[in-house]
Design an enzyme around this catalytic site. Sequence first.
Site, PDB file in Angstrom:
ATOM      1  CD  GLU A  35       3.035  -1.917 -59.943  1.00  0.00           C
ATOM      2  OE1 GLU A  35       3.872  -1.551 -59.107  1.00  0.00           O
ATOM      3  OE2 GLU A  35       2.026  -2.591 -59.665  1.00  0.00           O
ATOM      4  CG  HIS A  37      -0.421  -3.657 -64.691  1.00  0.00           C
ATOM      5  ND1 HIS A  37       0.890  -4.071 -64.767  1.00  0.00           N
ATOM      6  CD2 HIS A  37      -0.627  -3.354 -63.378  1.00  0.00           C
ATOM      7  CE1 HIS A  37       1.436  -4.037 -63.563  1.00  0.00           C
ATOM      8  NE2 HIS A  37       0.543  -3.596 -62.707  1.00  0.00           N
ATOM      9  CG  HIS A 181       3.992  -6.384 -60.725  1.00  0.00           C
ATOM     10  ND1 HIS A 181       3.024  -7.344 -60.480  1.00  0.00           N
ATOM     11  CD2 HIS A 181       3.349  -5.191 -60.745  1.00  0.00           C
ATOM     12  CE1 HIS A 181       1.848  -6.734 -60.356  1.00  0.00           C
ATOM     13  NE2 HIS A 181       2.018  -5.433 -60.513  1.00  0.00           N
ATOM     14  CG  ASP A 306      -0.955  -1.455 -59.528  1.00  0.00           C
ATOM     15  OD1 ASP A 306      -0.866  -2.035 -60.624  1.00  0.00           O
ATOM     16  OD2 ASP A 306      -0.957  -2.057 -58.444  1.00  0.00           O
TER      17      ASP A 306
HETATM   18  C1  GRE Z   1      -1.897  -5.520 -59.962  1.00  0.00           C
HETATM   19  O1  GRE Z   1      -2.209  -4.932 -58.925  1.00  0.00           O
HETATM   20  O2  GRE Z   1      -0.943  -5.190 -60.634  1.00  0.00           O
HETATM   21  C2  GRE Z   1      -2.717  -6.703 -60.408  1.00  0.00           C
HETATM   22  C3  GRE Z   1      -2.364  -7.382 -61.585  1.00  0.00           C
HETATM   23  C4  GRE Z   1      -3.121  -8.481 -61.987  1.00  0.00           C
HETATM   24  C5  GRE Z   1      -4.196  -8.876 -61.238  1.00  0.00           C
HETATM   25  C6  GRE Z   1      -4.543  -8.211 -60.067  1.00  0.00           C
HETATM   26  C7  GRE Z   1      -3.816  -7.112 -59.646  1.00  0.00           C
HETATM   27  O3  GRE Z   1      -1.308  -6.977 -62.332  1.00  0.00           O
HETATM   28  O4  GRE Z   1      -4.141  -6.440 -58.523  1.00  0.00           O
HETATM   29 ZN    ZN Z   2       0.694  -3.771 -60.581  1.00  0.00          ZN
END
Ligand code: GRE
Ligand code: ZN
Length: 345
Positions: A35, A37, A181, A306
Site C-alpha cells: 500500500e 502511494h 483502500h 502506507d
Molecule cells: C493514505 O493514508 O493512504 C492517504 C492517501 C491520501 C491522502 C491522505 C492519506 O492515500 O492518509
Molecule cells: Zn494508503
Amino acid sequence: MNRRKAMVGAAAAAVGSLWHHLPGAHSPARAIALEEHFVTPATMDIAKGNVTVELLHRLAELSQRRLAAMDEAHIEVQVLSLAAPGFQNLDAPVAIPQAIACNNYLRRQIIDRNPARFAGWAALPTADPEAAARELERSVKDLGLAGALINGRTQGLFLDHARFDPILAAAADLDVPIYLHPNVPTKAIVDEYYSGLGPVVGKILSLGGLGWHQETALHALRLILAGVFDKYPTLKLIVGHLGEGLPFYHGRIREQFDSKATHLRHSPDTYFTRNLWVTTSGFCDDAAFDLALRVFGDTRIMFSVDYPFSDATVMRGWFDAAQITAAARRRIAHANAASLLKLAI
Ligand code: GRE
Ligand code: ZN
C-alpha cells in the site's frame, strides 16, 4: 543477499549463540510492501486537497529518496498505487483518459526504470464500470500490473452495487486482487458525522483517525453480505490497516448474521478466510496484529507501510520485533504477497 552476507550468515548459523553478536549477520526477511502511494505530474491535483506540500513531494518522488527509505527498511519491492482518492471521485469523461495515461506512466516511467524495486496497481475510472473493466484488463495483460487499487465508494455507491459488476467480473476472470483502500468521505457524511470539531480534528477523524477505516470495513462486509463472493468465489479482496477493524468485529458479525444471512452459501465470516487478505499498512500495533493473526492467520496477512503516510523504518522495526515464528515472518514479509500478486521475486 550478497555472497559476503550469505557467508557471514552461514557462519553465524553454525555457531548459533554468536548470531546476535556478529554485525550484519542478522538479515531481516526481504519485504514486499503493498500500500505504497505515488502521484504523477498529471495527477498531483487529485491528492493535493488531502496532503501537506511535503507529503505531495514525497508522493511525487520515485527515485533516490524513496529507494533509500526502502533500503533502510529492507523493502525490496513497493507495489505502487495512485494516492487517494485516485480516480474514484472523477466523472467518466475526465477519469478514463487520465487513468489510461496514469497506468501507462506507472509502467513505463516508474516500473520500467526500476523493475526490481517497483510493481503497481492499476488506477481505474470506476465512474464508467465497463471502461474500468477494460482498463483493468489492459493494465494486467499489456502493462503487467498486479491488479487494481480502488479507493472506496464511487459517486456515493459501494462496489456491491450492480453497476460495478463488470469490474468485479474482470478481476475474477483475470485472477488478480482488488485492493480496497479508504476514500475521503462524501460531503453528506462530512456534514453529518464530522462537523463541529474544528477543521483539523474533524478532518483527521474523517480520515485516518477512524472514519475512513470504518467505511472501508463496512464496504468489505457489504461485499460479503451482497453475495459478491458467492457470485465470484475466486475474487480476491485486499483490505489494509490490519483489516480496517474487521478482526475486532469477527465474533459480533457471526453472532448477528450467521442465522440471518441465509441467502449466502456460507456464514459471512467464512469469506474472511476465503476471499479476504489484510495488510499491516499504517499500523504498528501488537494488539491489532494479534487479533488479525487470530482471525485471518499468517497466510492472509501481508506487510505494508502506507508510504509516505507512515514511516517505513518504524514499521519495519515494529514488524521485526513482533513475536511470531520465523516461518510466519517470511510469509507476512513477502511470501504471501509474492504468491497472491504472482510477483517473481
Ligand atoms: C493514505 O493514508 O493512504 C492517504 C492517501 C491520501 C491522502 C491522505 C492519506 O492515500 O492518509
Ligand atoms: Zn494508503
